[in-house]
Design an enzyme around this catalytic site. Structure first.
Site, PDB file in Angstrom:
ATOM      1  N   HIS A   1       0.966  -1.149   0.010  1.00 16.16           N
ATOM      2  CA  HIS A   1      -0.055  -0.061   0.000  1.00 16.16           C
ATOM      3  C   HIS A   1       0.886   1.119   0.076  1.00 16.16           C
ATOM      4  O   HIS A   1       1.666   1.439  -0.869  1.00 16.16           O
ATOM      5  CB  HIS A   1      -0.875  -0.016   1.340  1.00 16.16           C
ATOM      6  CG  HIS A   1      -2.078   0.767   1.390  1.00 16.16           C
ATOM      7  ND1 HIS A   1      -2.441   1.734   0.272  1.00 16.16           N
ATOM      8  CD2 HIS A   1      -2.997   1.143   2.186  1.00 16.16           C
ATOM      9  CE1 HIS A   1      -3.529   2.484   0.750  1.00 16.16           C
ATOM     10  NE2 HIS A   1      -3.994   2.146   2.109  1.00 16.16           N
TER      11      HIS A   1
ATOM     12  N   HIS B   1      -2.397  -2.031  -9.804  1.00 15.74           N
ATOM     13  CA  HIS B   1      -3.467  -1.561  -8.812  1.00 15.74           C
ATOM     14  C   HIS B   1      -4.624  -2.509  -8.822  1.00 15.74           C
ATOM     15  O   HIS B   1      -4.853  -2.722  -9.841  1.00 15.74           O
ATOM     16  CB  HIS B   1      -3.607  -0.066  -9.140  1.00 15.74           C
ATOM     17  CG  HIS B   1      -4.428   0.737  -8.174  1.00 15.74           C
ATOM     18  ND1 HIS B   1      -5.805   0.500  -7.844  1.00 15.74           N
ATOM     19  CD2 HIS B   1      -3.669   1.574  -7.302  1.00 15.74           C
ATOM     20  CE1 HIS B   1      -5.977   1.392  -6.740  1.00 15.74           C
ATOM     21  NE2 HIS B   1      -4.667   1.884  -6.454  1.00 15.74           N
TER      22      HIS B   1
ATOM     23  N   ASP C   1       2.676   5.646  -6.511  1.00 17.00           N
ATOM     24  CA  ASP C   1       3.822   5.604  -6.001  1.00 17.00           C
ATOM     25  C   ASP C   1       5.207   5.587  -6.787  1.00 17.00           C
ATOM     26  O   ASP C   1       6.339   5.317  -6.287  1.00 17.00           O
ATOM     27  CB  ASP C   1       3.772   4.330  -4.674  1.00 17.00           C
ATOM     28  CG  ASP C   1       2.733   4.606  -3.917  1.00 17.00           C
ATOM     29  OD1 ASP C   1       2.791   5.807  -3.426  1.00 17.00           O
ATOM     30  OD2 ASP C   1       2.156   3.852  -3.303  1.00 17.00           O
TER      31      ASP C   1
HETATM   32  N1  CMC Z   1       4.763  -6.636 -10.517  1.00 20.24           N
HETATM   33  C1  CMC Z   1       4.558  -7.944 -11.117  1.00 20.24           C
HETATM   34  N2  CMC Z   1       3.671  -8.459 -11.305  1.00 20.24           N
HETATM   35  C2  CMC Z   1       2.528  -7.798 -10.746  1.00 20.24           C
HETATM   36  C3  CMC Z   1       2.371  -6.394 -10.012  1.00 20.24           C
HETATM   37  C4  CMC Z   1       3.668  -5.774  -9.919  1.00 20.24           C
HETATM   38  N3  CMC Z   1       3.821  -4.857  -9.402  1.00 20.24           N
HETATM   39  N4  CMC Z   1       1.361  -6.493  -9.618  1.00 20.24           N
HETATM   40  C5  CMC Z   1       0.681  -7.529  -9.861  1.00 20.24           C
HETATM   41  N5  CMC Z   1       1.266  -8.325 -10.653  1.00 20.24           N
HETATM   42  C6  CMC Z   1       0.859  -9.708 -11.150  1.00 20.24           C
HETATM   43  C7  CMC Z   1       0.374 -10.709 -10.189  1.00 20.24           C
HETATM   44  O1  CMC Z   1       1.547 -11.345  -9.702  1.00 20.24           O
HETATM   45  C8  CMC Z   1      -0.709 -11.424 -10.935  1.00 20.24           C
HETATM   46  O2  CMC Z   1      -0.121 -12.310 -11.892  1.00 20.24           O
HETATM   47  P1  CMC Z   1      -0.709 -13.699 -12.028  1.00 20.24           P
HETATM   48  O3  CMC Z   1      -2.036 -13.292 -12.507  1.00 20.24           O
HETATM   49  O4  CMC Z   1      -0.029 -14.193 -12.979  1.00 20.24           O
HETATM   50  O5  CMC Z   1      -0.815 -14.278 -10.662  1.00 20.24           O
HETATM   51  C9  CMC Z   1      -1.435 -10.236 -11.734  1.00 20.24           C
HETATM   52  O6  CMC Z   1      -0.579  -9.481 -11.779  1.00 20.24           O
HETATM   53  C10 CMC Z   1      -2.698  -9.664 -10.858  1.00 20.24           C
HETATM   54  O7  CMC Z   1      -2.062  -9.019  -9.408  1.00 20.24           O
HETATM   55  P2  CMC Z   1      -2.608  -9.190  -8.153  1.00 20.24           P
HETATM   56  O8  CMC Z   1      -1.738  -9.385  -7.136  1.00 20.24           O
HETATM   57  O9  CMC Z   1      -3.894 -10.348  -7.943  1.00 20.24           O
HETATM   58  O10 CMC Z   1      -3.409  -7.812  -7.848  1.00 20.24           O
HETATM   59  P3  CMC Z   1      -4.152  -7.197  -6.674  1.00 20.24           P
HETATM   60  O11 CMC Z   1      -5.231  -6.459  -7.298  1.00 20.24           O
HETATM   61  O12 CMC Z   1      -4.334  -8.379  -5.674  1.00 20.24           O
HETATM   62  O13 CMC Z   1      -2.819  -6.168  -6.172  1.00 20.24           O
HETATM   63  C11 CMC Z   1      -1.250  -4.394  -5.739  1.00 20.24           C
HETATM   64  C12 CMC Z   1      -2.775  -5.025  -6.721  1.00 20.24           C
HETATM   65  C13 CMC Z   1      -1.173  -3.195  -5.892  1.00 20.24           C
HETATM   66  C14 CMC Z   1      -1.305  -4.930  -4.342  1.00 20.24           C
HETATM   67  C15 CMC Z   1      -0.266  -5.099  -6.816  1.00 20.24           C
HETATM   68  O14 CMC Z   1      -0.407  -4.725  -8.240  1.00 20.24           O
HETATM   69  C16 CMC Z   1       1.074  -4.927  -6.124  1.00 20.24           C
HETATM   70  O15 CMC Z   1       1.694  -5.653  -5.319  1.00 20.24           O
HETATM   71  N6  CMC Z   1       1.928  -3.958  -6.855  1.00 20.24           N
HETATM   72  C17 CMC Z   1       3.257  -3.424  -6.103  1.00 20.24           C
HETATM   73  C18 CMC Z   1       3.039  -2.675  -4.861  1.00 20.24           C
HETATM   74  C19 CMC Z   1       2.267  -1.228  -5.068  1.00 20.24           C
HETATM   75  O16 CMC Z   1       2.925  -0.471  -5.873  1.00 20.24           O
HETATM   76  N7  CMC Z   1       1.575  -0.766  -4.391  1.00 20.24           N
HETATM   77  C20 CMC Z   1       0.991   0.510  -4.336  1.00 20.24           C
HETATM   78  C21 CMC Z   1      -0.359   0.452  -4.836  1.00 20.24           C
HETATM   79  S1  CMC Z   1      -0.914   2.072  -5.187  1.00 20.24           S
HETATM   80  C22 CMC Z   1      -0.879   3.113  -3.919  1.00 20.24           C
HETATM   81  C23 CMC Z   1      -1.625   2.709  -2.563  1.00 20.24           C
HETATM   82  O17 CMC Z   1      -2.573   1.976  -2.834  1.00 20.24           O
HETATM   83  O18 CMC Z   1      -0.923   2.708  -1.952  1.00 20.24           O
END
Ligand code: CMC
Length: 436
Positions: A267, A306, A362
């Site tokens: 987050h 996201h 971010d």
């Molecule tokens: N890098 C590589 N792969 C990713 C990433 C990433 N940053 N984010 C998602 N994926 C992949 C994930 O591995 C999954 O792949 P597969 O379908 O093969 O298993 C697919 O994309 C869907 O991801 P998810 O984890 O199911 O998506 P989510 O909605 O649960 O997670 C998230 C959203 C923001 C937690 C995630 O994208 C992430 O961990 N990003 C990196 C951390 C980040 O930048 N967070 C800040 C978010 S914006 C500001 C805030 O909210 O504070």
């Protein structure tokens, strides 16, 4: 005509009409679908709230497919371009933009709530020299609860309003003190003649000069970043704020709980992680190899992806523009080249295209903060200051919503059935490892 769904229960061969409310099923209506009078009824199961609305809200609108973000109906781009942070805070909290008289009074009120009690200052002094600023921020905001015990009267609108003003006024002071503490510098008292972000800069960076002069470009850049971070509908920390507040916990401890949720690397902690990642990559030519490593399943590209945006995060676009303004004052942060290369390659790569992964807010904010002179450990605190406004707007809306009650999800129990408790000498070890 009331829109509805007809559900056939194949267990009992019965049909049930379930009304639709704004395109959603009220999952309490599913409870009427039972196999018999003793059956609990059908529940919704939705780990991580992937498809469950926990509230109705009139604060923030996001269209993740189109990359749209609006506060109270106003486009984020327009607010960032034409408003100050406190103007936007007023909008988020009270639903409308202020007139100039209203804004003057609001700014005056917030300005007169920026001091923290000397005992709270002493409380901060107790942290170790290398304490993480976010840990200090969370604990000190929670400690305000001890200074204002009347804050517990959360159902009294006047009491609520006073705590909202206190929190918005004091979070920059606490944030600046955590920063000064980590540097071993004396704390700087607020200067009531300065605007919100200029005063924050004063408390961060004033040394021996009699009056701190904030650079107007940097003060405006901070103001824009604060606007972009002020609210983001039902994100992880807003959900914690609503959930903690739903038990009528006071707003200081509730904001501390929300800030704790924000601190995680998935987050608000992501901005700090982005900088660590850029350091680890080290140079532009190493970007392709790093991306391959991510695609092979080793970690995530921090600042990418996201839950809601499946298109470019509109905030990231404004942050990128703001970065260029800041770099004219501070000089270019060399990490920008690595970040731009990372974005360029990722946006052309099938892995990221297929999963609709774009830079989020971010991705670039840390690069700006670092150019301004902040250590990465401060980045999430800089996120928490403006988000306090969003948390308070969400909290207030929750308390005023007659449909809301204490937040208490259901579970599907998958553990053991009732069993006999063995005396200790008759037990055989069954736990293979306590850490796996
Ligand atoms: N890098 C590589 N792969 C990713 C990433 C990433 N940053 N984010 C998602 N994926 C992949 C994930 O591995 C999954 O792949 P597969 O379908 O093969 O298993 C697919 O994309 C869907 O991801 P998810 O984890 O199911 O998506 P989510 O909605 O649960 O997670 C998230 C959203 C923001 C937690 C995630 O994208 C992430 O961990 N990003 C990196 C951390 C980040 O930048 N967070 C800040 C978010 S914006 C500001 C805030 O909210 O504070």
């Amino acid at each position: 005509m009331q829109e509805s769904l007809t559900i056939t229960d194949n267990r009992t061969n019965t049909r049930h009409e379930v009304p639709l409310y704004k395109g959603s099923v009220r999952t309490m209506d599913l409870r009427k679908i039972q196999t018999g009078p003793d059956d609990f009824g059908v529940m919704g199961y939705d780990p991580a709230f992937m498809n469950t609305a926990s509230c109705q809200s009139a604060i923030t609108f996001i269209d993740g497919e189109k990359g749209i973000l609006r506060y109270r109906g106003y486009e984020i781009e327009h607010l960032a371009e034409r408003c100050s942070f406190l103007e936007v805070a007023y909008l988020l909290l009270f639903g409308e933009l202020p007139t100039s008289a209203e804004l003057k009074e609001w700014v005056n009120t917030i300005t007169h709530h920026t001091m923290i009690h000397e005992t709270t200052k002493k409380f901060l002094e107790g942290f170790r020299y290398d304490a993480h600023p976010m840990g200090m921020f969370i604990s000190t905001v929670a400690a305000l609860s001890t200074v204002y015990p009347e804050a517990r009267k959360v159902q009294d609108p006047a009491v609520r309003h006073l705590q909202i003003c206190r929190l918005i006024g004091k979070v920059p002071t606490i944030a600046a003190y955590t920063y000064r503490h980590s540097l071993g510098f004396p704390y700087v008292y607020p200067d009531n003649e300065l605007a919100y972000t200029a005063n924050f800069m004063n408390m961060l960076w004033k040394m021996v000069e009699p009056k701190y002069q904030a650079n107007p470009i940097l003060a405006r850049a901070l103001d824009i970043l604060f606007i972009l971070h002020a609210d983001h509908e039902q994100n992880c920390s807003a959900n914690v704020m609503r959930s903690a507040g739903s038990s009528y916990a006071d707003p200081f401890v509730s904001v501390a709980a929300a800030a704790a949720a924000l601190s995680g690397p998935l987050h608000g902690g992501a901005n700090e992680e982005v900088l660590k990642m850029l350091d680890e990559i080290g140079s532009k030519d190493r970007v392709p190899a790093y991306i391959e490593q991510i695609k092979a399943g080793h970690g995530k590209l921090m600042g990418f992806g996201h839950r809601v945006y499946k298109n470019y995060d509109p905030r990231a676009r404004i942050v990128k523009w703001t970065a260029n303004q800041v770099f004219q004052v501070t000089g270019r942060n060399p990490k920008l080249d690595i970040a731009l290369e990372l974005e360029r390659i990722a946006l052309e790569d099938d892995y990221f295209i297929k999963r609709k992964l774009y830079p989020n807010v971010d991705f670039y904010s840390g690069i700006i903060y670092q150019a301004m002179g902040f250590k990465p450990e401060m980045f999430t605190v800089l996120f928490a200051i403006p988000r306090t406004v969003g948390w308070l707007a969400q909290w207030q809306e929750m308390l005023q919503d007659p449909e809301q009650k204490i937040a208490r999800p259901r579970q599907i129990y998958v553990g053991k059935e009732a069993r006999e408790l063995m005396p200790i000498e008759k037990r055989a070890s069954r736990v293979a490892s306590l850490t796996e």
